[in-house]
Write an enzyme that holds these catalytic residues in place. Sequence first.
Site, mmCIF file in Angstrom:
data_model
loop_
_atom_site.group_PDB
_atom_site.id
_atom_site.type_symbol
_atom_site.label_atom_id
_atom_site.label_comp_id
_atom_site.label_asym_id
_atom_site.label_seq_id
_atom_site.Cartn_x
_atom_site.Cartn_y
_atom_site.Cartn_z
ATOM 1 N N HIS A 25 -7.894 -42.916 -4.502
ATOM 2 C CA HIS A 25 -6.797 -42.732 -3.548
ATOM 3 C C HIS A 25 -6.218 -44.064 -3.090
ATOM 4 O O HIS A 25 -5.002 -44.184 -2.910
ATOM 5 C CB HIS A 25 -7.298 -41.947 -2.325
ATOM 6 C CG HIS A 25 -6.244 -41.696 -1.297
ATOM 7 N ND1 HIS A 25 -5.304 -40.698 -1.433
ATOM 8 C CD2 HIS A 25 -5.974 -42.311 -0.124
ATOM 9 C CE1 HIS A 25 -4.503 -40.713 -0.373
ATOM 10 N NE2 HIS A 25 -4.885 -41.679 0.433
ATOM 11 N N LYS B 158 9.158 -42.029 2.668
ATOM 12 C CA LYS B 158 8.006 -41.997 1.773
ATOM 13 C C LYS B 158 7.348 -40.630 1.870
ATOM 14 O O LYS B 158 7.414 -39.972 2.908
ATOM 15 C CB LYS B 158 6.992 -43.086 2.159
ATOM 16 C CG LYS B 158 5.815 -43.240 1.201
ATOM 17 C CD LYS B 158 4.854 -44.318 1.685
ATOM 18 C CE LYS B 158 3.695 -44.528 0.727
ATOM 19 N NZ LYS B 158 2.729 -45.527 1.249
ATOM 20 N N HIS C 217 -2.011 -35.062 1.397
ATOM 21 C CA HIS C 217 -3.216 -34.831 2.189
ATOM 22 C C HIS C 217 -3.819 -33.512 1.714
ATOM 23 O O HIS C 217 -4.047 -32.588 2.495
ATOM 24 C CB HIS C 217 -2.890 -34.793 3.688
ATOM 25 C CG HIS C 217 -3.768 -35.678 4.507
ATOM 26 N ND1 HIS C 217 -4.431 -35.264 5.628
ATOM 27 C CD2 HIS C 217 -4.107 -36.983 4.346
ATOM 28 C CE1 HIS C 217 -5.127 -36.263 6.129
ATOM 29 N NE2 HIS C 217 -4.946 -37.320 5.378
ATOM 30 N N ASN D 87 3.068 -41.967 -3.979
ATOM 31 C CA ASN D 87 1.644 -41.659 -3.873
ATOM 32 C C ASN D 87 1.193 -40.994 -5.162
ATOM 33 O O ASN D 87 1.944 -40.220 -5.768
ATOM 34 C CB ASN D 87 1.452 -40.715 -2.670
ATOM 35 C CG ASN D 87 0.016 -40.267 -2.481
ATOM 36 O OD1 ASN D 87 -0.260 -39.090 -2.356
ATOM 37 N ND2 ASN D 87 -0.920 -41.197 -2.457
#
EC number: 6.3.5.3
Length: 749
Positions: free
Chosen positions: A55, A102, A106, A550
């Site tokens: 991550h 952005k 999660h 991400n």
Amino acid sequence: MSVDTVKHAATSPGVEQPFAELGLKPDEYTRIREILGRRPTSCELAMYSVMWSEHCSYKSSKVHLRRFGDLPTETPVGKLLAGIGEQAGVVDIGQGYAVTFKVESHNHPSYVEPYQGAATGVGGIVRDILAMGARPVAVMDSLRFGPADAPDTHRVLPGVVAGVGGYGNCLGLPNIGGEVVFDSSYLGNPLVNALCVGVLRHEELHLAKASGVGNQVILYGAKTGGDGIGGVSVLASETFDADGPAKRPSVQVGDPFMEKLLIECTLELFAQELVVGIQDLGGAGLSCATSELASAGEGGMRVWLDRVPLRDSSLAPEEILMSESQERMMAVVEPAHVEAFLATCEKWDIPATVVGEVDASGRLVVEWHGDVVVDVPPRTVAHEGPVYERPFARPAWQDELQASSPDALERPASGDALRSTLLRLAASPNLCDRSWVTDQYDRYILGNTVLAQPEDAGMIRVDEASGLGVAVATDCNGRYTKLDPYVGAQLALSESYRNIAVSGALPLAVTDCLNFGSPEDPSVMWQFAEAIRGLADGCRALGLPVTGGNVSFYNQTGEQAILPTPVVGVLGVVSDVRRRTPSGWRTPGEVLYLVGTTRPEFGGSEWAHVVHSHLGGLPPQVDLDAERALAGILRQASESGVVSAAHDLSDGGLAQALVEGALRYGFGARVAVAGDPFVALFSESVARAVVAVPVASEADFVNLCGDFPATRLGVVTGEGDDLVVEGQFAISLAELRSAWTATLPALFE
């Protein structure tokens, strides 16, 4: 702890350290020992473990993400002010304004504890935006769950929606859009992707760095607790199955009221020019903030860990370094400004403590009650972690999947069958009304929301005097991406781009959240590599920079990976929000046009999925030149006032666009379709939109389209009138609305 922990670590007996339990591979542990020239202390081991997690380190994706390196750094409005590598991308939108946006995942925390997992996802992305010097002005969420009628979906979805709404509403940020998608592949592994938009003047931009020897390092915000130890950095780096980590890290617990104070306090600190550098404490907590700030500055920092304010006095130093407790920031402040900094924090009732100092050592040194527990080169923690060139290969089943064409599936042939199909799709979980979800979000707080759900894009006014605004949309069809990852990523980009265009905005930049299965599976890595290649080529063709994003791997349960889901967010600018284009029509007599070309394309379609539970064939063709041309037409039409409504065609095709366009304001329509009515209504060909044109502007609109295909469909009829497809069927809006709105309340209330 020993009197000299680092020395003790170097000379202690060869007792095996628990590196595997912390998620480190044997070769990674060996490399840490080589970097340090000794055994790591337990604190160093903890720090490397979270920072070298998938991550935080992007160790499996870096080699592919480099494709984004040669994309444009300028837009039609201005240059990219901050891009990949910063906490969030920053885009010039003109008039001295910039926007930062952005999207981040999660996912696994939201499965473990749905409310807090989703809530802290919102909180984390908001702090990323704040750390750039911007005021957060809006959020969006892209959500994916298992089948809508599955028991575990009923456990997860209500908590996730409540968490997104509860945190965002308490912060006072409007939620202006997003997605809710259901598919069996997400059962046991939902996706919770949170996006935030912030606004700043150019001169207000701040970057994360610890520069200036002697400058003080201040930790401010909530106290550090035992919640989220290891948190997302470990949860997002493992597969959910029986062989996963023996001890699941706890999910972070959010406090939106503290975050609201933190936002206002931080913006005041920026305005007073009291900050040299600033960093959000998100994934990996203090380990991340200290190592990244030190790496980006002079390269040296000393931290006194025992000064960190704690909610739990029993926490060990390793736990303090790994804790991902929320609502915390770290700032670098000149000594002369420390007193003013602390006073401003006190004004906002924000705890603030000097916990460190910038030095010229080139080392990150952490002390615990006088003992040195960490002494490392900070770049080896933050930026020089492992880089894996994972094997990847086109899976053997890909050919069979693409050969399983939907062309042989039974199609509706009569008007009654077409009518039934339209109603069935409109009521399906992926196409039905989202009000049960979105009504739990405040969409209009702050008074600057121009467009929000159920519009195709969210739009926010930036400047009241000029009307300058921005539009944002996120999209992805995971079924398309499974059929062809290269094309699927481009289709996600093109739909998000089109949704910006139909609102009347000019697309400027891209952020992404790339959700995939295990990188240790060569077929998953092939999907990822192809999606990156497709997205990079697509952005290059459209002239859009990727500002950041991400990567979320290990989204699978056991051997079951999710559909590859590269969520793409596009940001656009509109010079005057008063000229925006809504998605629904409301003026009887206006003319409806279909702009674009329809082909018989049903691979991965909602029709094949809902009616036949079929996934196979090829996704719709990508036509980025057509997308660009369509966007230009729609923007010019909006600016000149020759269209009053525009709705993109995507999932569900023309039929779904007609349903949503009619139900938006309750006005019917009478249309005629050429050729095969099934293809005309349910094909999911791209680069298409339905627009409503005032009668007086029809000739101007046709001239604006030029050679681009534009077909006159029919006219808008009166309020409450039927939706009529001539020669095929008619449906009352009451029946249509009943089918469209009943699904989610029936499932989740």
